[in-house]
Design a protein around this motif. Sequence first.
Motif, PDB file in Angstrom:
ATOM      1  N   LYS A  61       0.800  -1.224  -0.040  1.00  0.00           N
ATOM      2  CA  LYS A  61      -0.159  -0.095   0.007  1.00  0.00           C
ATOM      3  C   LYS A  61       0.725   1.366  -0.058  1.00  0.00           C
ATOM      4  O   LYS A  61       0.615   2.263  -0.598  1.00  0.00           O
ATOM      5  CB  LYS A  61      -1.082   0.046   1.138  1.00  0.00           C
TER       6      LYS A  61
ATOM      7  N   GLY B  77       0.676   1.700  -3.864  1.00  0.00           N
ATOM      8  CA  GLY B  77      -0.472   2.135  -3.707  1.00  0.00           C
ATOM      9  C   GLY B  77      -1.667   1.241  -3.679  1.00  0.00           C
ATOM     10  O   GLY B  77      -2.836   1.889  -3.770  1.00  0.00           O
ATOM     11  N   THR B  78      -1.552   0.170  -3.687  1.00  0.00           N
ATOM     12  CA  THR B  78      -2.538  -1.187  -3.247  1.00  0.00           C
ATOM     13  C   THR B  78      -2.094  -2.154  -2.662  1.00  0.00           C
ATOM     14  O   THR B  78      -0.856  -2.555  -2.535  1.00  0.00           O
ATOM     15  CB  THR B  78      -3.033  -1.378  -4.944  1.00  0.00           C
ATOM     16  N   ASP B  79      -3.002  -2.608  -2.076  1.00  0.00           N
ATOM     17  CA  ASP B  79      -2.935  -3.861  -1.244  1.00  0.00           C
ATOM     18  C   ASP B  79      -3.683  -4.777  -1.588  1.00  0.00           C
ATOM     19  O   ASP B  79      -4.133  -5.702  -1.031  1.00  0.00           O
ATOM     20  CB  ASP B  79      -2.886  -3.893   0.213  1.00  0.00           C
ATOM     21  N   GLU B  80      -4.354  -4.664  -2.766  1.00  0.00           N
ATOM     22  CA  GLU B  80      -5.492  -5.647  -3.412  1.00  0.00           C
ATOM     23  C   GLU B  80      -4.867  -6.786  -4.150  1.00  0.00           C
ATOM     24  O   GLU B  80      -4.545  -6.681  -5.415  1.00  0.00           O
ATOM     25  CB  GLU B  80      -6.259  -4.669  -4.391  1.00  0.00           C
TER      26      GLU B  80
ATOM     27  N   LEU C 142      -2.010  -9.590  -8.378  1.00  0.00           N
ATOM     28  CA  LEU C 142      -2.956  -8.242  -8.120  1.00  0.00           C
ATOM     29  C   LEU C 142      -4.404  -8.807  -8.728  1.00  0.00           C
ATOM     30  O   LEU C 142      -4.470  -9.616  -9.335  1.00  0.00           O
ATOM     31  CB  LEU C 142      -2.454  -7.257  -9.205  1.00  0.00           C
TER      32      LEU C 142
ATOM     33  N   LYS D 170      -9.299  -5.594 -10.268  1.00  0.00           N
ATOM     34  CA  LYS D 170      -9.658  -4.124 -10.336  1.00  0.00           C
ATOM     35  C   LYS D 170      -8.408  -3.300  -9.703  1.00  0.00           C
ATOM     36  O   LYS D 170      -8.383  -2.032  -9.493  1.00  0.00           O
ATOM     37  CB  LYS D 170     -10.913  -3.832  -9.869  1.00  0.00           C
ATOM     38  N   ALA D 171      -7.410  -3.903  -9.062  1.00  0.00           N
ATOM     39  CA  ALA D 171      -6.476  -3.334  -8.466  1.00  0.00           C
ATOM     40  C   ALA D 171      -5.638  -2.366  -9.553  1.00  0.00           C
ATOM     41  O   ALA D 171      -5.448  -2.687 -10.837  1.00  0.00           O
ATOM     42  CB  ALA D 171      -5.465  -4.269  -7.940  1.00  0.00           C
ATOM     43  N   THR D 172      -5.129  -1.039  -9.171  1.00  0.00           N
ATOM     44  CA  THR D 172      -4.574  -0.273  -9.923  1.00  0.00           C
ATOM     45  C   THR D 172      -3.147   0.177  -9.062  1.00  0.00           C
ATOM     46  O   THR D 172      -3.300   0.440  -8.044  1.00  0.00           O
ATOM     47  CB  THR D 172      -5.255   0.833 -10.259  1.00  0.00           C
ATOM     48  N   ILE D 173      -2.206   0.185  -9.796  1.00  0.00           N
ATOM     49  CA  ILE D 173      -0.902   0.827  -9.357  1.00  0.00           C
ATOM     50  C   ILE D 173      -0.854   2.201  -9.240  1.00  0.00           C
ATOM     51  O   ILE D 173      -1.247   2.954 -10.209  1.00  0.00           O
ATOM     52  CB  ILE D 173       0.189   0.289  -9.870  1.00  0.00           C
ATOM     53  N   ASN D 174      -0.524   2.940  -7.915  1.00  0.00           N
ATOM     54  CA  ASN D 174      -0.299   4.212  -7.877  1.00  0.00           C
ATOM     55  C   ASN D 174       1.110   4.685  -7.296  1.00  0.00           C
ATOM     56  O   ASN D 174       0.738   4.499  -6.146  1.00  0.00           O
ATOM     57  CB  ASN D 174      -1.414   4.945  -7.358  1.00  0.00           C
TER      58      ASN D 174
ATOM     59  N   THR E 216       2.394   7.946  -3.868  1.00  0.00           N
ATOM     60  CA  THR E 216       1.888   7.702  -2.394  1.00  0.00           C
ATOM     61  C   THR E 216       2.739   8.889  -1.543  1.00  0.00           C
ATOM     62  O   THR E 216       3.179   9.754  -1.885  1.00  0.00           O
ATOM     63  CB  THR E 216       2.559   6.182  -2.031  1.00  0.00           C
TER      64      THR E 216
END
Length: 156
Positions: free
Chosen positions: A60, A64-67, A105, A108-112, A115
């Motif tokens: 995260k 930017g994601t922990d999905e 992943l 619907k997970a997206t990398i951002n 942070t």
Amino acid sequence: MEREKKYRPNVAAIVLSSAYPFECRFLLAKRNDMEDIWQFPQGGIDKGEDAKSALFRELKEEIGTDEIEILAEYPEWISYDFPAKVAQKMYPYDGQNQKYFLVKLKNKATINLKTKNPEFDAFKFVSSDEVYNLINHFKKPIYVKVLKHFKERGYI
């Protein structure tokens, strides 16, 4: 008498795209504090935190994601020493003791990468051959060992 080395507890994530298992592509991120250094996301384990909790928190914080879905865990902790230049930055640690996870992943997970405290300024999904070509630093032997393990077990 030589002092005992101190290793920082750490988790590392080999992140597969959401197209896995139909397509086997790995996320590599380019560090923003070093010239052309690509790596898997990783980070320290906080005091009192278990490795899986650290994995989700670090992902995260860094991408930017922990999905994610955990597919497998490398069975051992892997220790390595920092090169001298990195050891100065990471003092008082001489190296890291890492737990590797193979994760996918979610759809619907997206990398951002924008942070709170960005560590990376670019990312891409690559083949395993590209991983070996892009990783040109002291972690390469560890990446080879861990990827070989997951390949031998039929994950990649």
